[in-house]
Scaffold this motif. Structure first.
Motif, PDB file in Angstrom:
ATOM      1  N   GLU A  34       2.856  -4.668  -3.642  1.00 20.42           N
ATOM      2  CA  GLU A  34       1.613  -4.118  -4.187  1.00 20.42           C
ATOM      3  C   GLU A  34       0.411  -4.652  -3.405  1.00 20.42           C
ATOM      4  O   GLU A  34      -0.530  -3.905  -3.108  1.00 20.42           O
ATOM      5  N   SER A  35       0.472  -5.919  -3.040  1.00 17.48           N
ATOM      6  CA  SER A  35      -0.621  -6.507  -2.251  1.00 17.48           C
ATOM      7  C   SER A  35      -0.677  -5.904  -0.856  1.00 17.48           C
ATOM      8  O   SER A  35      -1.763  -5.753  -0.292  1.00 17.48           O
ATOM      9  N   CYS A  36       0.485  -5.546  -0.311  1.00 14.71           N
ATOM     10  CA  CYS A  36       0.500  -4.887   1.007  1.00 14.71           C
ATOM     11  C   CYS A  36      -0.201  -3.536   0.939  1.00 14.71           C
ATOM     12  O   CYS A  36      -0.970  -3.180   1.836  1.00 14.71           O
ATOM     13  N   THR A  37       0.063  -2.800  -0.126  1.00 12.71           N
ATOM     14  CA  THR A  37      -0.602  -1.512  -0.321  1.00 12.71           C
ATOM     15  C   THR A  37      -2.106  -1.717  -0.464  1.00 12.71           C
ATOM     16  O   THR A  37      -2.909  -0.999   0.143  1.00 12.71           O
ATOM     17  N   GLN A  38      -2.488  -2.702  -1.253  1.00 10.37           N
ATOM     18  CA  GLN A  38      -3.911  -2.976  -1.460  1.00 10.37           C
ATOM     19  C   GLN A  38      -4.572  -3.387  -0.149  1.00 10.37           C
ATOM     20  O   GLN A  38      -5.665  -2.909   0.177  1.00 10.37           O
ATOM     21  N   ALA A  39      -3.896  -4.246   0.623  1.00  9.71           N
ATOM     22  CA  ALA A  39      -4.455  -4.672   1.916  1.00  9.71           C
ATOM     23  C   ALA A  39      -4.581  -3.469   2.855  1.00  9.71           C
ATOM     24  O   ALA A  39      -5.590  -3.305   3.539  1.00  9.71           O
ATOM     25  N   GLY A  40      -3.553  -2.636   2.881  1.00 12.29           N
ATOM     26  CA  GLY A  40      -3.600  -1.442   3.731  1.00 12.29           C
ATOM     27  C   GLY A  40      -4.765  -0.538   3.379  1.00 12.29           C
ATOM     28  O   GLY A  40      -5.494  -0.056   4.259  1.00 12.29           O
ATOM     29  N   ALA A  41      -4.963  -0.320   2.079  1.00 18.19           N
ATOM     30  CA  ALA A  41      -6.076   0.527   1.635  1.00 18.19           C
ATOM     31  C   ALA A  41      -7.418  -0.098   2.003  1.00 18.19           C
ATOM     32  O   ALA A  41      -8.332   0.594   2.453  1.00 18.19           O
ATOM     33  N   LEU A  42      -7.521  -1.386   1.854  1.00 20.86           N
ATOM     34  CA  LEU A  42      -8.770  -2.067   2.200  1.00 20.86           C
ATOM     35  C   LEU A  42      -9.015  -2.052   3.708  1.00 20.86           C
ATOM     36  O   LEU A  42     -10.152  -1.883   4.155  1.00 20.86           O
ATOM     37  N   TYR A  43      -7.956  -2.206   4.486  1.00 19.28           N
ATOM     38  CA  TYR A  43      -8.098  -2.164   5.945  1.00 19.28           C
ATOM     39  C   TYR A  43      -8.571  -0.789   6.434  1.00 19.28           C
ATOM     40  O   TYR A  43      -9.258  -0.694   7.451  1.00 19.28           O
ATOM     41  N   LEU A  44      -8.186   0.270   5.736  1.00 21.25           N
ATOM     42  CA  LEU A  44      -8.601   1.612   6.158  1.00 21.25           C
ATOM     43  C   LEU A  44     -10.106   1.716   6.326  1.00 21.25           C
ATOM     44  O   LEU A  44     -10.588   2.414   7.208  1.00 21.25           O
ATOM     45  N   TYR A  45     -10.822   1.045   5.460  1.00 19.33           N
ATOM     46  CA  TYR A  45     -12.279   1.133   5.503  1.00 19.33           C
ATOM     47  C   TYR A  45     -12.922  -0.155   6.013  1.00 19.33           C
ATOM     48  O   TYR A  45     -14.061  -0.454   5.735  1.00 19.33           O
ATOM     49  N   SER A  46     -12.166  -0.875   6.815  1.00 18.04           N
ATOM     50  CA  SER A  46     -12.685  -2.076   7.461  1.00 18.04           C
ATOM     51  C   SER A  46     -12.927  -1.758   8.937  1.00 18.04           C
ATOM     52  O   SER A  46     -12.894  -0.600   9.340  1.00 18.04           O
ATOM     53  N   ASP A  47     -13.099  -2.789   9.721  1.00 19.37           N
ATOM     54  CA  ASP A  47     -13.266  -2.586  11.158  1.00 19.37           C
ATOM     55  C   ASP A  47     -11.921  -2.443  11.864  1.00 19.37           C
ATOM     56  O   ASP A  47     -11.862  -2.340  13.084  1.00 19.37           O
ATOM     57  N   ASN A  48     -10.817  -2.399  11.090  1.00 14.16           N
ATOM     58  CA  ASN A  48      -9.485  -2.278  11.677  1.00 14.16           C
ATOM     59  C   ASN A  48      -8.645  -1.252  10.894  1.00 14.16           C
ATOM     60  O   ASN A  48      -7.614  -1.605  10.302  1.00 14.16           O
ATOM     61  N   PRO A  49      -9.071   0.028  10.872  1.00  9.98           N
ATOM     62  CA  PRO A  49      -8.334   1.027  10.099  1.00  9.98           C
ATOM     63  C   PRO A  49      -6.907   1.254  10.598  1.00  9.98           C
ATOM     64  O   PRO A  49      -6.020   1.593   9.809  1.00  9.98           O
ATOM     65  N   ASN A  50      -6.656   1.036  11.901  1.00 12.10           N
ATOM     66  CA  ASN A  50      -5.293   1.217  12.424  1.00 12.10           C
ATOM     67  C   ASN A  50      -4.314   0.242  11.773  1.00 12.10           C
ATOM     68  O   ASN A  50      -3.160   0.580  11.532  1.00 12.10           O
ATOM     69  N   LYS A  51      -4.780  -0.961  11.489  1.00 17.31           N
ATOM     70  CA  LYS A  51      -3.928  -1.940  10.808  1.00 17.31           C
ATOM     71  C   LYS A  51      -3.613  -1.443   9.396  1.00 17.31           C
ATOM     72  O   LYS A  51      -2.503  -1.618   8.905  1.00 17.31           O
ATOM     73  N   GLY A  52      -4.586  -0.808   8.767  1.00 12.52           N
ATOM     74  CA  GLY A  52      -4.366  -0.245   7.441  1.00 12.52           C
ATOM     75  C   GLY A  52      -3.316   0.850   7.452  1.00 12.52           C
ATOM     76  O   GLY A  52      -2.422   0.873   6.607  1.00 12.52           O
ATOM     77  N   VAL A  53      -3.402   1.741   8.428  1.00 11.46           N
ATOM     78  CA  VAL A  53      -2.418   2.826   8.547  1.00 11.46           C
ATOM     79  C   VAL A  53      -1.026   2.233   8.774  1.00 11.46           C
ATOM     80  O   VAL A  53      -0.060   2.643   8.121  1.00 11.46           O
ATOM     81  N   LYS A  54      -0.934   1.272   9.669  1.00 10.83           N
ATOM     82  CA  LYS A  54       0.361   0.647   9.975  1.00 10.83           C
ATOM     83  C   LYS A  54       0.954  -0.007   8.729  1.00 10.83           C
ATOM     84  O   LYS A  54       2.139   0.181   8.408  1.00 10.83           O
ATOM     85  N   LEU A  55       0.144  -0.746   8.011  1.00 11.01           N
ATOM     86  CA  LEU A  55       0.599  -1.440   6.815  1.00 11.01           C
ATOM     87  C   LEU A  55       1.015  -0.451   5.730  1.00 11.01           C
ATOM     88  O   LEU A  55       2.054  -0.622   5.076  1.00 11.01           O
ATOM     89  N   LEU A  56       0.243   0.615   5.559  1.00  9.54           N
ATOM     90  CA  LEU A  56       0.587   1.627   4.561  1.00  9.54           C
ATOM     91  C   LEU A  56       1.880   2.354   4.924  1.00  9.54           C
ATOM     92  O   LEU A  56       2.704   2.638   4.049  1.00  9.54           O
ATOM     93  N   LYS A  57       2.061   2.656   6.212  1.00  7.77           N
ATOM     94  CA  LYS A  57       3.309   3.310   6.630  1.00  7.77           C
ATOM     95  C   LYS A  57       4.503   2.404   6.366  1.00  7.77           C
ATOM     96  O   LYS A  57       5.545   2.858   5.890  1.00  7.77           O
ATOM     97  N   GLU A  58       4.356   1.122   6.668  1.00  5.04           N
ATOM     98  CA  GLU A  58       5.451   0.177   6.434  1.00  5.04           C
ATOM     99  C   GLU A  58       5.804   0.098   4.952  1.00  5.04           C
ATOM    100  O   GLU A  58       6.980   0.132   4.586  1.00  5.04           O
TER     101      GLU A  58
END
Length: 191
Positions: A34-58
């Motif tokens: 659940e925290s991975c999903t939350q981190a991924g969603a937060l990363y999407l709108y950070s300065d590193n959206p690619n990390k968010g996409v990668k984390l959400l896909k995983e």
């Protein structure tokens, strides 16, 4: 609608005790999906959206259906990712098939919408029948409308208006929308 749903998803992230990206990422590294999903969603709108996409896909690949839904929502093209309807459909279907109501609802609204009401109705019904999430009554209501106005099947419409009415009684989202009350009113009118 999509932005509202994503805002609700992010609000849920914070409601469940993840105060910031650093905490979510730390908990994710400890194996908390659940925290991975939350981190991924937060990363999407950070300065590193690619990390968010990668984390959400995983996390989606590991079975977290909310991650799949977030990705689908992003591929609709109103957020960070470039519009790709096929990818959006893929992730929404995966979420829906995995039992995540919002995947079904998003297929009905964002993929099929008014262009293919018969297909949309399939996903409204599936989302309603899952009935396992806040706001599920909305799918029941829309499936009832489809039966009442498109299929002229009042009996089935009554069944789904009642289901929407019953589901909304304990749903806090019902307090911010009039759909729940409309469901109850239509049930009383048509029964």
């Amino acid at each position: 609608m999509k932005k509202l749903l994503f805002a609700l998803a992010l609000a849920a992230c914070f409601t469940f005790g993840v105060p910031n990206l650093a905490t979510a990422e730390k908990e994710c590294q400890s194996g908390n999906m659940e925290s991975c999903t939350q981190a991924g969603a937060l990363y999407l709108y950070s300065d590193n959206p690619n990390k968010g996409v990668k984390l959400l896909k995983e996390t989606c690949d590991k079975g977290d259906m909310s991650s799949c839904w977030i990705l689908g929502s992003e591929y609709i093209g109103k957020g960070i990712l470039e519009k790709d309807i096929e990818k959006a459909k893929f992730y929404f279907e995966k979420a829906c098939d995995g039992g995540y109501y919002m995947g079904c609802m998003s297929l009905a609204v964002n993929i099929y919408g008014a262009d293919d009401m018969e297909k949309a109705a399939i996903y409204y019904r599936k989302g309603c029948d899952l009935g396992n999430a806040l706001g599920s009554f909305d799918s029941c209501y829309k499936f009832a409308i489809y039966n009442q106005h498109i299929m002229n099947n009042t009996k089935k419409a009554v069944q789904y208006y009642k289901k929407a009415c019953d589901m909304g009684k304990d749903d806090p989202i019902a307090e911010i929308t009039d759909i729940w009350q409309k469901s109850c009113d239509m049930y009383e009118l048509l029964k």
